[in-house]
Design an enzyme around this catalytic site. Sequence first.
Site, PDB file in Angstrom:
ATOM      1  N   GLU A   1       0.703  -1.169   0.051  1.00 15.69           N
ATOM      2  CA  GLU A   1      -0.157  -0.137   0.017  1.00 15.69           C
ATOM      3  C   GLU A   1       0.812   1.289   0.012  1.00 15.69           C
ATOM      4  O   GLU A   1       0.490   2.322  -0.491  1.00 15.69           O
ATOM      5  CB  GLU A   1      -0.914   0.169   1.392  1.00 15.69           C
ATOM      6  CG  GLU A   1      -1.881  -1.301   1.232  1.00 15.69           C
ATOM      7  CD  GLU A   1      -2.910  -1.090   0.124  1.00 15.69           C
ATOM      8  OE1 GLU A   1      -3.380   0.276  -0.175  1.00 15.69           O
ATOM      9  OE2 GLU A   1      -3.301  -2.056  -0.387  1.00 15.69           O
TER      10      GLU A   1
ATOM     11  N   SER B   1     -49.859 -27.280  41.537  1.00 13.13           N
ATOM     12  CA  SER B   1     -49.499 -27.569  43.023  1.00 13.13           C
ATOM     13  C   SER B   1     -48.149 -26.979  43.593  1.00 13.13           C
ATOM     14  O   SER B   1     -47.794 -27.158  44.797  1.00 13.13           O
ATOM     15  CB  SER B   1     -49.551 -29.037  43.107  1.00 13.13           C
ATOM     16  OG  SER B   1     -50.730 -29.627  43.025  1.00 13.13           O
TER      17      SER B   1
END
Length: 844
Positions: free
Chosen positions: A86, A464
């Site tokens: 680059e 229950s």
Amino acid sequence: MKWLKRIVIALFSLALLGVGAIVAAYFYVLPDLPDVSTLKNVQLQTPLRIYSSDGKLISQFGEKRRIPLKLDEVPKPLLQAFIATEDARFYEHGGIDPVGVLRAALVMLTTGEKKQGASTITMQVARNFFLTRDKTIIRKVKEIFISYHIEELLTKDEILELYVNRIYLGQRAYGVGAAAQVYFGKDVKDLTLSEMSMIAGLPKAPSTLNPVTSPSRAVARRNVVLMRMNEVGYISQAEYQAALQEPLVAKYHGAEIDLYAPYISEMARDYMVQKYGEEEAYTNGYNVYTTISSDIQLKAQQALRNNVYAYDERHGYRGPAAVLWTDEKPEQAQIKAELAKVASIQELQPAAVISVADQQASVMTAKGETKIIAWDGLKWARKFITDKRQGSVPKSASDMLKVGERIWIRDNGQYLQLSQVPEVASATVSLDPQNGAIRSLVGGYSFSQSQYNRVTQAKRQLGSNIKPFIYAAALEKGFTLTTLINNAPINKPDISQGTAWRPKNSPDIYGGPTRLRVGLAQSINVMSVRAMRHVGLDATIAELVKFGFDPNDLPRNESIALGSSSVTPLQVVTAFNVFANGGFLLEPFYIDRVEDAYGNVIEKANPTLACKPSQSLSQPVTPSDPMAFSVSGDSSTEPSAPVAQCFEQTGRFAPQIISEQTAFLITEALKSVIWGGGDWSHGTGWQGTAWRAARLIKRHDIAGKTGTTNESRDTWFSGFSPVLTSTFWVGFDDHGRQLGRTAWNASAEKDQITGAEAGAKTAGPGWNEFMNSVLQGTPETTSIPPEGIVSVRIDLATGKLTRKTDYTSAFEYFISGTEPKEYISETQDENNIFIDAPTDDLFQ
């Protein structure tokens, strides 16, 4: 000389014009130039990450995947690969590379094409942080001036560090850390030279050069990068040739999830978005550490799925998921392609039936593998007719399978099994009894199928499971574990419901006066109603509200004693946790801490603690705010006597809503739900409703309660050990659909009547497997009665004191002062024992 003079003047004028143009351009764009000093404290956008308490990644949220790194954490060859490709003169220019610009211009003039770019790494940083990618002259001018400012402000290494962390590298990966994970599933330090070169080649065109979507282009670009590295002397000729020969191994890797727990991660995500906003939550790199234990969570998930599969198989096989062919068999590639369209669901894998023999079938998987399902994996598949009816026992594989069908298969740990996607729903959650931390949470069978979190969102009738709280209220109203409550049909209806509501036992059997311990252990309905009547409806509702239930969910009629109220599993486990910790109501919490992207703790849980009273202080109590004090706070703000001894933990005092003695007695009774009581050798033994837990877990420091609603629409099992409290719920999301009954046990060799679904066998097995797995290898805890509890020998038939030491007697616990004072007469007919009954229906 005259021409030379004109040339010099012309060149000077051009230079002045150039300088003037640059100055003019600078002042033209100056108002729009950003403040590059922000780069000194730049916060890179990083995703939100959710972790378990032991640091395992649960989930990741955010569009951008980024793993910020310091420059010295990036391998030198990777940095060199970027520079060589680059910006070879990166460490020599001042942001703009004149040599690079001239080289690019020369190439363009000689070839007519733009083959070489002139953007430096600094210019790319300027563009990535401050500019769009629009290809305009003004944007390029801004880029140049911003680059100069960046070079004045930052060192070259600081610029390069920003670059390798910010650059977009395809597949939502920003920076080299994320790219290494996305393409190779590695930390950046473990990349090979070839892999580094492939990543370094991506900035030019991350969409068209990445190795997932364009492998051949990616390899060609990698080779260019390697060539540049060799040309500038970063790598030797031998390294260059070796890297060229390395094959492409890249593929897409999702976030490296260590623990798949989607329901809790969604809760954490929602919390962060609600608190910080979507933009900040998803981009600021927060790390959320939940209270979830990865080990306990995995066991909860597996237990829930196994339990759901077991229920589903008891009710029969609903047939194939699809039919792929009926006549001529397609080519193998076509079958694979069709199967590849279907995503797996948990352990379930799609497969095609290739052949069917007498008692086995051959199937093909999405990978093209051929597998055999033996008879053990097929014989369960009676035909599903309704939730209450199944077909006859299958005799051969052809009774349930045909060639060409697409089915589901799973490995159950022993053999390959025909399976199906369960229609029934389930949820489970567990808490730490000492501070309320959520240790596991599973909101459903499959998050991919339903994101509905039943732990926190589903309000279901409790059945229950309500009874321990009813009896706790009764104990605080003078009852004991030996109080005789009449187990007989109720003849005094509750007219407040508009009809003559007369509850019945299930099964419809009555045994007369029965001790409270037995009534709770065997879940006797009429006894629960009579206990509630003793307490009073208003007082019962007030007691339930103390346990954390919403008063708006509690009906104002006697059906409350049988669990007609609708609650969430999280509310249920919170309430049961009170018994596990000695009477303290803890606030459940699931986030331990939140850290920012730099590891700084910005939030820390301040949990309520179950602490035992130990001393007195002179400061007055503030009863209106019992949880407003911090354990670590100044003593002047701490509550008064008795305060909790919290063993140097930091948190808040939890309110003690029932006495430690009441919690202990209910716990002892809930152990009888599992272990029963009496003397089996003399015919007086009896089982609790959860006897299956005793057979599997085989330890006496567990307690629990089954729960079943009318017509078996909801089933529960909730219970605890000294280290964990957990609840399991099983039902259908469609409230009107019953869980039904089964006429066959899939694990049996022949027909076996199993009857209606209920808490003990529908939700209970999930809890049993989970707790058995969690408690493996942990020592059993011996129960130590708290101060204020006494034990005396009682006559089992009457609850009175006795001098006998045979099977007709046993020791029982009492709160000191409530133990019986009267001995049973040795001549008394124990078959006709009846204590004085009050005028109400309690002993009717």
